[in-house]
Design a protein around this motif. Structure first.
Motif, PDB file in Angstrom:
ATOM      1  N   LYS A  68       0.940  -1.455  -0.019  1.00 15.49           N
ATOM      2  CA  LYS A  68      -0.095  -0.014  -0.004  1.00 15.49           C
ATOM      3  C   LYS A  68       0.730   1.233   0.005  1.00 15.49           C
ATOM      4  N   ILE A  69       1.945   1.078   0.836  1.00 15.33           N
ATOM      5  CA  ILE A  69       2.870   2.523   0.982  1.00 15.33           C
ATOM      6  C   ILE A  69       3.486   2.514  -0.520  1.00 15.33           C
ATOM      7  N   GLU A  70       4.265   1.669  -0.999  1.00 15.17           N
ATOM      8  CA  GLU A  70       4.760   1.732  -2.385  1.00 15.17           C
ATOM      9  C   GLU A  70       3.699   2.147  -3.213  1.00 15.17           C
ATOM     10  N   ALA A  71       2.699   1.831  -3.274  1.00 11.57           N
ATOM     11  CA  ALA A  71       1.520   2.191  -4.484  1.00 11.57           C
ATOM     12  C   ALA A  71       1.157   3.489  -4.016  1.00 11.57           C
ATOM     13  N   GLY A  72       1.673   4.176  -2.775  1.00 12.87           N
ATOM     14  CA  GLY A  72       0.894   5.480  -2.471  1.00 12.87           C
ATOM     15  C   GLY A  72      -0.433   5.344  -1.965  1.00 12.87           C
ATOM     16  N   LEU A  75       3.816  18.591  17.525  1.00  9.14           N
ATOM     17  CA  LEU A  75       4.119  17.967  16.026  1.00  9.14           C
ATOM     18  C   LEU A  75       3.308  18.263  15.053  1.00  9.14           C
ATOM     19  N   PHE A  76       3.774  18.167  13.868  1.00  5.38           N
ATOM     20  CA  PHE A  76       3.021  18.101  12.659  1.00  5.38           C
ATOM     21  C   PHE A  76       2.750  16.811  12.138  1.00  5.38           C
ATOM     22  N   THR A  77       1.961  15.806  12.385  1.00  2.00           N
ATOM     23  CA  THR A  77       1.937  14.455  12.033  1.00  2.00           C
ATOM     24  C   THR A  77       0.876  13.879  12.116  1.00  2.00           C
ATOM     25  N   ASP A  78       0.993  12.653  11.812  1.00  2.00           N
ATOM     26  CA  ASP A  78      -0.275  11.630  11.727  1.00  2.00           C
ATOM     27  C   ASP A  78      -0.217  10.563  13.135  1.00  2.00           C
ATOM     28  N   LYS A  79      -1.256  10.798  14.004  1.00  2.00           N
ATOM     29  CA  LYS A  79      -1.246  10.318  15.419  1.00  2.00           C
ATOM     30  C   LYS A  79      -1.144   8.766  15.231  1.00  2.00           C
ATOM     31  N   VAL A  80      -1.783   7.937  14.352  1.00  2.00           N
ATOM     32  CA  VAL A  80      -1.449   6.525  14.181  1.00  2.00           C
ATOM     33  C   VAL A  80      -0.300   6.139  13.893  1.00  2.00           C
ATOM     34  N   ARG A  81       0.250   7.043  12.800  1.00  2.00           N
ATOM     35  CA  ARG A  81       1.325   6.485  12.150  1.00  2.00           C
ATOM     36  C   ARG A  81       2.421   6.707  13.058  1.00  2.00           C
ATOM     37  N   PHE A  82       2.403   7.694  13.942  1.00  2.00           N
ATOM     38  CA  PHE A  82       3.412   8.015  15.006  1.00  2.00           C
ATOM     39  C   PHE A  82       3.425   7.035  16.058  1.00  2.00           C
ATOM     40  N   VAL A  89       8.020   7.117   8.194  1.00  2.00           N
ATOM     41  CA  VAL A  89       8.589   8.199   8.505  1.00  2.00           C
ATOM     42  C   VAL A  89       8.789   9.107   7.591  1.00  2.00           C
ATOM     43  N   GLU A  90       9.370   8.705   6.169  1.00  2.00           N
ATOM     44  CA  GLU A  90       9.369   9.620   5.235  1.00  2.00           C
ATOM     45  C   GLU A  90       7.925  10.282   4.862  1.00  2.00           C
ATOM     46  N   LEU A  91       6.939   9.358   4.845  1.00  2.00           N
ATOM     47  CA  LEU A  91       5.598   9.998   4.439  1.00  2.00           C
ATOM     48  C   LEU A  91       5.242  11.095   5.598  1.00  2.00           C
ATOM     49  N   CYS A 146      20.828   1.984  19.113  1.00  2.00           N
ATOM     50  CA  CYS A 146      19.903   2.897  19.423  1.00  2.00           C
ATOM     51  C   CYS A 146      19.609   3.596  17.970  1.00  2.00           C
ATOM     52  N   PHE A 147      17.913   3.266  17.886  1.00  4.42           N
ATOM     53  CA  PHE A 147      17.231   3.626  16.811  1.00  4.42           C
ATOM     54  C   PHE A 147      16.616   5.032  17.118  1.00  4.42           C
ATOM     55  N   TRP A 148      16.606   6.169  16.212  1.00 11.28           N
ATOM     56  CA  TRP A 148      15.992   7.212  16.269  1.00 11.28           C
ATOM     57  C   TRP A 148      15.050   7.852  14.986  1.00 11.28           C
ATOM     58  N   PHE A 149      14.120   8.283  15.481  1.00 19.21           N
ATOM     59  CA  PHE A 149      13.316   9.010  14.205  1.00 19.21           C
ATOM     60  C   PHE A 149      13.028  10.688  14.822  1.00 19.21           C
ATOM     61  N   GLU A 150      12.926  11.517  13.731  1.00 21.05           N
ATOM     62  CA  GLU A 150      12.784  12.786  13.969  1.00 21.05           C
ATOM     63  C   GLU A 150      11.606  13.279  13.098  1.00 21.05           C
ATOM     64  N   LEU A 151      10.797  14.062  13.719  1.00 23.71           N
ATOM     65  CA  LEU A 151       9.671  14.639  13.113  1.00 23.71           C
ATOM     66  C   LEU A 151       9.418  16.167  13.239  1.00 23.71           C
ATOM     67  N   PRO A 152       8.914  16.908  12.163  1.00 21.73           N
ATOM     68  CA  PRO A 152       8.756  18.285  12.190  1.00 21.73           C
ATOM     69  C   PRO A 152       7.857  18.826  13.228  1.00 21.73           C
ATOM     70  N   LEU A 153       8.267  19.908  13.796  1.00 19.69           N
ATOM     71  CA  LEU A 153       7.497  20.602  14.812  1.00 19.69           C
ATOM     72  C   LEU A 153       6.261  21.308  13.940  1.00 19.69           C
ATOM     73  N   PHE A 154       5.201  21.387  14.717  1.00 14.99           N
ATOM     74  CA  PHE A 154       4.099  22.162  13.857  1.00 14.99           C
ATOM     75  C   PHE A 154       4.355  23.716  13.748  1.00 14.99           C
ATOM     76  N   ASP A 155       5.233  24.324  14.964  1.00 14.51           N
ATOM     77  CA  ASP A 155       5.626  25.674  14.595  1.00 14.51           C
ATOM     78  C   ASP A 155       6.600  25.905  13.835  1.00 14.51           C
ATOM     79  N   SER A 156       7.133  24.919  13.126  1.00 16.31           N
ATOM     80  CA  SER A 156       8.208  25.094  12.257  1.00 16.31           C
ATOM     81  C   SER A 156       7.616  25.106  10.748  1.00 16.31           C
TER      82      SER A 156
END
Ligand code: ADP
Length: 773
Positions: A608-612, A657-664, A743-745, A761-771
């Protein structure tokens, strides 16, 4: 200065002294001149010889008395008078004077002749004799008066009448009043001729004479003079009384002899008086002469002294001036000139003489000092300028060298460049054409240079090109400059080919130039076409794969669900309970079935992801609750594995954050579950966060075995389990690849660090809503 002052005072006082002496000399000299004037003396002598006590007096007495002494006296006096006249003639005379002397001499001759006549007339009465010897005195008297006037109008008696008469003048006038034509003359004529008029004239003359004696008394006189005047006055008084007496007579009734006897007067006291006065005047003149001589001597001495003083003063002045000139002017000026010369030779290490002086030299010195400072400034400015010039020159040289090098390297770059480089001017004329351009277009540089660039273009573009260039020069019309473009070009052979052109503008002093860097993109175009073709094929294949995966998953899931359903039925059928070994087998079937469904679900999601087609809802999200929910979901798993869950997240600093709750949550739970799964018993899972300017980073660290560095690059590839394929830990190898894509989506990034044996140590970084903007 004091000496000069004293000398000046001396000269002034001496001059004043000389001036006063000069005045005295002047007055003394005037008197002296009067007395010693040749003419004055001659007139006086003539009056003495022919006047009172002289020729006329004796002649009249001889006529009256016919005595020998009078006769002798007349002769004597006539001789004296003639010698006086002769002396007079030796002086410088005018015509009038000469004539007068002639007249007087004639008159004297007449008297001499008359005397001889009178002598021959013995026994005759005085009246008769007088009548015969009567002499006309008019011309002689006139001559006397002319002589007096002429001598007075000369330089010697200019002061006559304006100034008080001098002694000698008074005496001269007294002789005139008493003598020839005067008192005695008229008195004797009055007696001889019974002439009342002559008597009154005599009286008048007498009165004049007395007045003159009174005037004489007003002079400063010696006793001798005073007594002489008294004697003269006495005699004149006697004459006065005689005249008074005679006036009472009837003159015509008595003879002159009678009257003469009665009127006889002893003239000797008066004549002595006159002689004494003459002597005294002469003596006074001599004294005056002596005085003048003395004064002249003094003046001469004073003049000599003045001369000495003047010479001395002049010498002192010259020496002083020279000293002043040398010490005060020449020396300082020479020193200043020397300083100037040194300054002119740039020898500035000198001290200027006289800077502190308050005079003109000081002003000059200060001017020289200013000059020196200016020269110093000029020199340092010169040095600075020289060094700047030197620097500039060396920079220019270096720059020229650089330019030359750069020009050479530019030329070699141009010549060796793979791309064609063409320069044209604002008229579109080709100015340079490098080797690559030659190769590309087939033209020779020498032939194409100077031609319009549109020869390189197909005819369609050709027409428009000139318009492009002129339009570019108009502001805002640039269509080609600075923008890389693809277009079609034309080789010399006429073959058209695609090019990639980037044109830049160069604004030089010679005008605007355009440089075109051209690349032949024929091969690229061919490659691009084949690439596009491959992509299209790949896209087709991918689409087919997605459809296949979807179909296959669906096809697999239906029988799997049936398998699981029947396995459950087998387990739960009370009519035919399963033996324990059957039960174990059914459990195995169910576990494997569940695992397979899990794999299929994950494959479907990935597909599904690959097919967008994965739905994502981006919104403003506070991550605090989501993190805590994720942690509580994982807690049971930790307990089962005896893993300590450490929460080091900085909730206070959590921005939205500016993100999707479920995917987060999906991302975080996946990383947490991996950290538990691949941990050691009794190990730790640590959650922490780090806030950046525009993003929030979540770290999930574990104390597990870590990932071997040789396989780390494959960790996000689907179905890669990195050696866990045969291990006890369940998994599909798809989780991390799905996580990365999610994460890329969500417009974020994901990464990890890991050390074998120590943990990951795995990490992921998401954009702030204010940014977000
Ligand atoms: P699965 O866990 O289902 O195998 P994943 O995509 O989640 O699939 O992980 C891929 C592989 O990466 C895992 O099989 C495992 O070898 C390795 N891996 C993932 N997370 C960790 C971890 N925290 N520590 C060590 N290895 C890990």
């Amino acid at each position: 200065m004091l000496t000069m002052l004293l000398l000046g005072c001396s000269i002034v006082s001496l001059t004043v002294y000389n001036l006063s002496n000069s005045k005295e000399i002047e007055s003394t000299w005037a008197n002296f001149e009067e007395v010693h004037s040749e003419k004055g003396r001659a007139i006086n002598a003539l009056r003495s010889e022919i006047g009172y006590g002289g020729m006329i007096h004796s002649f009249k007495n001889y006529v009256l008395r016919r005595d020998l002494s009078s006769f002798e006296s007349v002769k004597y006096r006539l001789g004296g008078a003639k010698s006086v006249i002769a002396r007079y003639r030796s002086l410088e005379l005018n015509e009038k004077e000469k004539q007068s002397l002639d007249d007087i001499e004639d008159n004297l001759q007449s008297y001499a002749d008359a005397l001889l006549v009178a002598e021959s007339m013995n026994n005759k009465f005085a009246v008769e004799v007088d009548r015969l010897v009567k002499v006309d005195d008019t011309l002689a008297l006139l001559g006397m008066s002319v002589l007096l006037t002429e001598s007075e109008t000369g330089d010697n008696f200019v002061r006559q009448g304006t100034v008080k008469k001098s002694k000698s003048q008074t005496i001269s006038m007294l002789r005139h009043a008493m003598g020839f034509g005067g008192m005695i003359h008229n008195f004797k004529n009055a007696i001889l001729r019974a002439d009342i008029n002559a008597l009154s004239l005599a009286k008048k003359d007498l009165h004049n004479g007395l007045q003159l004696t009174e005037e004489y008394l007003t002079f400063q006189l010696t006793d001798v003079e005073r007594s002489a005047i008294r004697n003269i006055q006495n005699v004149l008084s006697i004459y006065s009384s005689r005249i008074e007496k005679i006036s009472t007579f009837d003159l015509r009734s008595v003879s002159p002899e009678y009257i003469d006897r009665f009127a006889r007067v002893d003239d000797e006291p008066a004549l002595d008086g006159l002689r004494l006065l003459d002597k005294e005047i002469v003596a006074q003149s001599e004294r005056a002469e002596e005085k003048i001589t003395n004064l002249l001597d003094v003046i001469n001495k004073a003049d000599l002294f003045i001369l000495y003083i003047t010479v001395l003063t002049t010498l002192i002045f010259i020496v002083w001036s020279y000293w002043l000139l040398r010490l005060q002017i020449i020396k300082p000026v020479t020193r200043l000139t020397g300083s100037m010369t040194k300054i002119a030779r740039n020898d500035l290490d000198i001290e200027i003489y006289g800077v502190n002086k308050t005079d003109e030299i000081g002003e000059m010195a200060r001017a020289v000092e200013v000059f020196k400072k200016n020269v110093y400034l000029l020199e340092s400015a010169k040095k600075d300028l020289q060094s700047v010039n030197y620097n500039l020159e060396s920079r220019v040289l270096a720059r020229t060298r650089e330019l030359k090098n750069s020009e050479e390297s530019l030329r070699s770059i141009l010549e060796t460049a793979v791309d064609a480089i063409i320069t044209i001017d604002n008229a579109g004329v080709i100015r340079s054409f490098n080797r690559a351009a030659e190769n590309m277009f087939g033209y020779n540089s020498a032939n194409i240079t100077g031609k319009n660039v549109n020869v390189l273009m197909p005819s369609l573009i050709k027409e428009k090109h000139n318009e492009y260039i002129s339009a570019y020069i108009e502001p805002g019309e640039a269509e080609l400059i600075g923008v890389a473009r693809e277009m079609e070009a034309c080789r010399q052979s006429g073959e058209k080919f695609p090019i990639h052109v980037s044109i830049s503008e160069v604004n030089t002093s010679d005008g605007i130039f355009f440089t075109a860097i051209i690349r032949d993109v024929s091969e690229l175009k061919t490659y691009q076409k084949s690439l596009q073709k491959s992509k299209d094929i790949a896209d087709e294949a991918n689409k087919a794969k997605s459809e296949f995966v979807a179909n296959m998953s669906h096809e697999l899931r239906t029988p799997l669900n049936a398998i699981l359903g029947f396995a459950q039925l087998l387990e739960c059928d009370p009519d035919e309970p399963l033996s324990s070994s059957q039960k174990e087998s059914v459990d195995e079937i169910r576990t494997a079935g569940k695992h397979l469904i899990g794999i299929i679900s994950q494959i479907l999601e990935l597909n599904k992801i690959e097919a967008g087609k994965l739905p994502v809802l981006m919104e403003q999200v506070s991550p605090v609750l989501l993190v805590q929910e994720s942690l509580s979901l994982i807690e049971q798993m930790c307990e089962e594995c005896n893993i300590e869950l450490v929460d080091n997240a900085d909730y206070d600093g959590f921005p939205d954050l500016f993100t999707d709750k479920v995917r987060f949550k999906q991302v975080l739970i996946n990383l947490l579950s991996n950290a538990v799964k691949y941990n050691e018993l009794g190990g730790q899972v640590i959650l922490s966060t780090e806030l950046f300017d525009k993003s929030l980073r979540f770290y999930v660290a574990d104390t597990g075995k870590g990932i071997p560095s040789c396989v780390q690059s494959q960790i996000f590839s689907p179905f890669e389990r990195l050696g866990q394929e045969n291990g006890d830990i369940e998994g599909t190898g798809i989780g991390l690849s799905i996580t990365k894509k999610i994460v890329e989506l969500l417009k974020g990034e994901i990464g990890f660090t890991s050390e074998e044996g120590k943990g990951s140590c795995f990490w992921f970084e998401l954009p702030l809503f204010d940014s977000l903007e």
